[in-house]
Design a protein around this motif. Sequence first.
Motif, PDB file in Angstrom:
ATOM      1  N   VAL A  89      -2.615   0.724  -5.993  1.00  0.00           N
ATOM      2  CA  VAL A  89      -3.668   0.812  -7.107  1.00  0.00           C
ATOM      3  C   VAL A  89      -4.868   2.083  -6.746  1.00  0.00           C
ATOM      4  O   VAL A  89      -5.063   2.784  -7.585  1.00  0.00           O
ATOM      5  CB  VAL A  89      -4.185  -0.598  -7.396  1.00  0.00           C
ATOM      6  CG1 VAL A  89      -5.437  -0.461  -8.294  1.00  0.00           C
ATOM      7  CG2 VAL A  89      -3.312  -1.249  -7.689  1.00  0.00           C
ATOM      8  N   MET A  90      -5.182   1.941  -5.398  1.00  0.00           N
ATOM      9  CA  MET A  90      -6.210   2.935  -4.728  1.00  0.00           C
ATOM     10  C   MET A  90      -5.563   4.196  -5.124  1.00  0.00           C
ATOM     11  O   MET A  90      -6.368   5.367  -5.609  1.00  0.00           O
ATOM     12  CB  MET A  90      -6.454   2.670  -3.615  1.00  0.00           C
ATOM     13  CG  MET A  90      -7.539   3.605  -2.956  1.00  0.00           C
ATOM     14  SD  MET A  90      -7.656   3.451  -1.207  1.00  0.00           S
ATOM     15  CE  MET A  90      -6.393   4.045  -0.410  1.00  0.00           C
ATOM     16  N   SER A 138      -3.878  -3.034 -13.254  1.00  0.00           N
ATOM     17  CA  SER A 138      -4.258  -2.761 -12.038  1.00  0.00           C
ATOM     18  C   SER A 138      -4.896  -3.961 -11.363  1.00  0.00           C
ATOM     19  O   SER A 138      -4.949  -4.174 -10.164  1.00  0.00           O
ATOM     20  CB  SER A 138      -5.423  -1.776 -12.069  1.00  0.00           C
ATOM     21  OG  SER A 138      -4.998  -0.433 -12.351  1.00  0.00           O
ATOM     22  N   GLY A 139      -5.569  -4.804 -12.369  1.00  0.00           N
ATOM     23  CA  GLY A 139      -6.242  -6.064 -11.781  1.00  0.00           C
ATOM     24  C   GLY A 139      -5.274  -6.905 -11.462  1.00  0.00           C
ATOM     25  O   GLY A 139      -5.118  -7.845 -10.252  1.00  0.00           O
ATOM     26  N   TRP A 161       5.525  -5.228  -6.064  1.00  0.00           N
ATOM     27  CA  TRP A 161       4.295  -5.941  -5.795  1.00  0.00           C
ATOM     28  C   TRP A 161       4.831  -7.572  -5.296  1.00  0.00           C
ATOM     29  O   TRP A 161       4.445  -8.260  -4.852  1.00  0.00           O
ATOM     30  CB  TRP A 161       3.384  -6.072  -6.582  1.00  0.00           C
ATOM     31  CG  TRP A 161       3.900  -6.302  -8.124  1.00  0.00           C
ATOM     32  CD1 TRP A 161       4.428  -5.603  -9.134  1.00  0.00           C
ATOM     33  CD2 TRP A 161       3.984  -7.660  -8.701  1.00  0.00           C
ATOM     34  NE1 TRP A 161       4.720  -6.099 -10.158  1.00  0.00           N
ATOM     35  CE2 TRP A 161       4.568  -7.302  -9.988  1.00  0.00           C
ATOM     36  CE3 TRP A 161       3.691  -8.862  -8.238  1.00  0.00           C
ATOM     37  CZ2 TRP A 161       4.738  -8.502 -10.931  1.00  0.00           C
ATOM     38  CZ3 TRP A 161       3.825  -9.852  -9.086  1.00  0.00           C
ATOM     39  CH2 TRP A 161       4.400  -9.670 -10.322  1.00  0.00           C
ATOM     40  N   ARG A 208      -3.897  -5.733  -7.937  1.00  0.00           N
ATOM     41  CA  ARG A 208      -4.558  -5.981  -6.806  1.00  0.00           C
ATOM     42  C   ARG A 208      -4.531  -7.448  -6.490  1.00  0.00           C
ATOM     43  O   ARG A 208      -4.599  -7.808  -5.266  1.00  0.00           O
ATOM     44  CB  ARG A 208      -6.249  -5.557  -7.388  1.00  0.00           C
ATOM     45  CG  ARG A 208      -6.323  -4.093  -6.867  1.00  0.00           C
ATOM     46  CD  ARG A 208      -7.716  -3.610  -7.176  1.00  0.00           C
ATOM     47  NE  ARG A 208      -8.488  -4.210  -8.372  1.00  0.00           N
ATOM     48  CZ  ARG A 208      -8.484  -3.230  -9.318  1.00  0.00           C
ATOM     49  NH1 ARG A 208      -8.148  -2.255  -9.359  1.00  0.00           N
ATOM     50  NH2 ARG A 208      -9.173  -3.753 -10.603  1.00  0.00           N
ATOM     51  N   ASP A 214      -1.186  -5.542  -3.806  1.00  0.00           N
ATOM     52  CA  ASP A 214      -0.886  -4.374  -3.855  1.00  0.00           C
ATOM     53  C   ASP A 214      -1.943  -3.271  -4.053  1.00  0.00           C
ATOM     54  O   ASP A 214      -1.963  -2.289  -5.114  1.00  0.00           O
ATOM     55  CB  ASP A 214       0.136  -4.081  -5.271  1.00  0.00           C
ATOM     56  CG  ASP A 214       0.998  -2.770  -4.826  1.00  0.00           C
ATOM     57  OD1 ASP A 214       1.011  -2.315  -3.764  1.00  0.00           O
ATOM     58  OD2 ASP A 214       1.969  -2.584  -5.707  1.00  0.00           O
ATOM     59  N   THR A 215      -2.836  -3.537  -3.134  1.00  0.00           N
ATOM     60  CA  THR A 215      -4.249  -2.520  -3.152  1.00  0.00           C
ATOM     61  C   THR A 215      -3.917  -1.094  -3.184  1.00  0.00           C
ATOM     62  O   THR A 215      -4.656  -0.393  -3.382  1.00  0.00           O
ATOM     63  CB  THR A 215      -5.209  -3.273  -2.646  1.00  0.00           C
ATOM     64  OG1 THR A 215      -4.966  -3.274  -1.086  1.00  0.00           O
ATOM     65  CG2 THR A 215      -5.576  -4.715  -3.042  1.00  0.00           C
TER      66      THR A 215
END
Length: 82
Positions: free
Chosen positions: A23-24, A11-12, A77, A15, A19-20
């Motif tokens: 992930v959200m 996820s990090g 991403w 982000r 690609d936030t």
Amino acid sequence: QSGFAASMIFSGALRGAGDTVVVMGINLFSTIVLRLAGAMFVVFYLKLGLAAVWVVLAGELFLRGIMAWVRFEQGGWKHLEV
């Protein structure tokens, strides 16, 4: 805890690559559908105790890690502009 570690790492990375939104979405789906609804199902419908809730929560962390890893492996991403 391997699923939680995978979730945090991938996820990090996603982000950081911009690609936030995905992930959200993964985190919202995982938290609301898998964690909350799963725990409520186990407690209120199956009438199981704390150990069953723990299994649901551990399973949710594992599945969240898998979802983040799958998104990372898809490579979508790579084509985003930050």
